[in-house]
Design a protein around this motif. Structure first.
Motif, PDB file in Angstrom:
ATOM      1  N   ALA A 391       1.115  -0.906   0.084  1.00 39.64           N
ATOM      2  CA  ALA A 391       0.023  -0.121  -0.187  1.00 39.64           C
ATOM      3  C   ALA A 391       1.031   1.202   0.463  1.00 39.64           C
ATOM      4  O   ALA A 391       2.215   0.838   0.076  1.00 39.64           O
ATOM      5  N   LYS A 392      -0.097   2.928   0.071  1.00 41.41           N
ATOM      6  CA  LYS A 392       1.019   3.488   0.952  1.00 41.41           C
ATOM      7  C   LYS A 392       2.213   3.722   1.394  1.00 41.41           C
ATOM      8  O   LYS A 392       1.408   3.059   2.150  1.00 41.41           O
ATOM      9  N   LYS A 395       0.246   4.559   4.423  1.00 38.35           N
ATOM     10  CA  LYS A 395      -1.009   3.358   5.113  1.00 38.35           C
ATOM     11  C   LYS A 395      -0.288   2.507   6.483  1.00 38.35           C
ATOM     12  O   LYS A 395      -0.388   1.640   6.616  1.00 38.35           O
ATOM     13  N   GLN A 396       0.759   2.181   5.336  1.00 36.03           N
ATOM     14  CA  GLN A 396       1.958   0.953   5.762  1.00 36.03           C
ATOM     15  C   GLN A 396       2.682   1.326   7.218  1.00 36.03           C
ATOM     16  O   GLN A 396       2.410   0.742   8.719  1.00 36.03           O
ATOM     17  N   LYS A 398       0.509   3.696   9.143  1.00 38.23           N
ATOM     18  CA  LYS A 398      -0.359   3.533   9.360  1.00 38.23           C
ATOM     19  C   LYS A 398      -0.546   2.208  11.125  1.00 38.23           C
ATOM     20  O   LYS A 398      -0.999   2.537  11.622  1.00 38.23           O
ATOM     21  N   TYR A 399      -0.014   1.131   9.727  1.00 38.75           N
ATOM     22  CA  TYR A 399      -0.623   0.017  10.336  1.00 38.75           C
ATOM     23  C   TYR A 399       0.845  -0.693  11.201  1.00 38.75           C
ATOM     24  O   TYR A 399      -0.151  -1.211  12.158  1.00 38.75           O
ATOM     25  N   ARG A 402      -1.002   0.676  14.363  1.00 45.26           N
ATOM     26  CA  ARG A 402      -2.169   0.482  15.314  1.00 45.26           C
ATOM     27  C   ARG A 402      -1.118  -1.141  15.673  1.00 45.26           C
ATOM     28  O   ARG A 402      -2.745  -1.456  16.528  1.00 45.26           O
TER      29      ARG A 402
END
Length: 456
Positions: A391-392, A395-396, A398-399, A402
């Motif tokens: 992914a962008k 997003k990585q 953000k992963y 989390r």
């Protein structure tokens, strides 16, 4: 499929809770091994007659009817899951007496199953951690001093992560038996069982039971309760017990033997674990196989949880009729400890996953490059995972956030001239991003693995 309903009494921790439990287990194991205890594990199943041979109730045992039917070796015996580790250990000693060296020092960390009503800190399936020292024919008293001090050290080491201070309450069965016989009571085991109920039902009801169940007079019951009220953390408690016995004409040789032993334990503890070990003459331990020192341990400020570690000296638990193997041991209710650490928000894990680094994936065609970076870091004992999709990068990141992963690794990309740039690693907490080499970069010691720390 309908949403499953949890089974009461069978604890399951979330990943961060499991990290806390594993830290507790590792700390206990490390301390036990520092003191020369060897680890063993026994089978989960024992014949019912062995589990109940010391008078425990069958209501505590989970029976295994199918295994009984299929086991041709013992077709007439009922089989049950062990509800503690003491009876299996006694059987283990008898079976292996010719192959182990005495005194045998063992620790055992294992699950047990007990059929009781679940409540705060009490489960139907739970983890225990035991230590025992067993001799062949005899076991010197100094081991009764050593065992609780090892446990004091093990539990004290958990104070670094937020476990409250512990108090190990100690008594000596010889003191109790010598005093009870001195005041004229013969049903010593019955008196011990009633005194063991003091914290649960109070002195008035215990006094009634001593009269109705043990044949005590009102004066004898009063004497038993007076003995149970004595406590202290220095050897002056010995003089207090002796004075009480003298006032009732209850000084016996057995009492004096027990007082000498109890005094030795209190004196040693005052040197090695000041304030941790307290003589408490109401500690009885209702099981009848205890013959000398008995121990119960409470968390300061959490006394309502009950004892988190208990045990004592036993002389005849393991015997084959010809040879007797006396021992002394204590058992920690690990699940009870962990449940209180978590439910009272006393501790926390710095993250819920082992991964310190997420290696980003620029495209699926370049996943092999990311896998190679991850392999190089793992070879240097750095826990790593690779991003699940290309992914962008945002997003990585953000992963990783989390998941609680502190670092994201970006493999170098090719520029317009075809040259591959340096890899970079980003601390997503601070935003700092630097060039990095998988052969030399490493996170700090605090970030490499998740840690357990006091909350707040």
């Amino acid at each position: 499929m309908a949403k499953p309903t949890p089974l009461s009494g069978f604890p399951e921790w979330l990943p961060d809770g499991r990290i806390v439990e594993q830290h507790v287990l590792d700390t206990l194991r490390h301390t036990f091994e520092l003191h020369g205890f060897a680890g063993i594990e026994t089978r989960a199943v024992e014949p019912l007659d062995q589990l109940l041979r010391k008078g425990e109730t069958s209501k505590e045992v989970y029976l295994l009817s199918r295994l009984q039917q299929e086991n041709s070796q013992i077709p007439d015996k009922q089989l049950g899951l062990h509800f503690d580790l003491t009876v299996p250990f006694a059987r283990y000693v008898l079976e292996n007496a010719g192959r182990i060296a005495f005194p045998f020092r063992r620790y055992q960390i294992q699950k047990v199953w007990r059929g009781e009503r679940p409540q705060d800190g009490r489960f139907r399936e739970f983890v225990q951690a035991d230590i025992d020292i067993v001799g062949a024919g005899e076991l010197p008293y100094h081991f009764e001093v050593e065992a609780p001090l090892v446990m004091a050290e093990a539990l004290g080491a958990l104070g670094e992560i937020g476990l409250p201070p512990v108090r190990i309450l100690v008594n000596n069965r010889r003191v109790a038996e010598g005093f009870y016989r001195g005041v004229g009571l013969e049903d010593v085991e019955g008196v011990l069982r009633q005194i063991d109920k003091l914290d649960k039902i109070g002195p008035e009801k215990v006094s009634e039971l001593l009269v109705t169940e043990c044949g005590a007079t009102d004066d004898q019951a009063k004497a038993c309760l007076a003995l149970a009220s004595i406590s202290g953390s220095d050897v002056s408690v010995i003089d207090e017990v002796r004075a009480l016995a003298e006032s009732y004409g209850a000084v016996t040789e057995l009492l004096e033997t027990g007082l000498a032993e109890l005094g030795a334990l209190i004196a040693a503890a005052a040197q090695r674990a000041p304030g941790v070990v307290v003589a408490d003459l109401k500690i009885a331990r209702g099981l009848d196989y205890y013959t000398g020192s008995v121990y119960e341990t409470v968390l300061v400020g959490h006394e309502q949880l009950g004892s988190v570690c208990s045990g004592g000296r036993y002389d005849t638990l393991a015997s084959d009729g010809k040879n007797t193997y006396p021992g002394v041991g204590l058992s920690i209710g690990v699940s009870r400890l962990v449940s209180r650490l978590l439910s009272a928000d006393l501790v926390e894990a710095t993250r819920s996953v082992p991964s310190a680094v997420l290696v980003a994936v620029a495209s699926e065609d370049e996943r092999a490059t990311s896998d190679a970076v991850a392999a190089a870091l793992r070879a240097r004992d750095i826990p790593v995972e690779v991003a699940p999709s290309a992914a962008k990068f945002g997003k990585q990141i953000k992963y990783a956030d989390r998941r609680g992963i502190p670092f994201v690794w970006f493999p170098g990309s090719a520029g317009e001239d075809g040259a591959v740039g340096a890899d970079q690693v980003k601390d997503i907490r601070s935003g700092d991003q630097v060039d990095a080499d998988a052969a030399s970069w490493a996170p700090s010691d605090e970030d490499r693995w998740p840690r357990v720390v006091p909350r707040g």
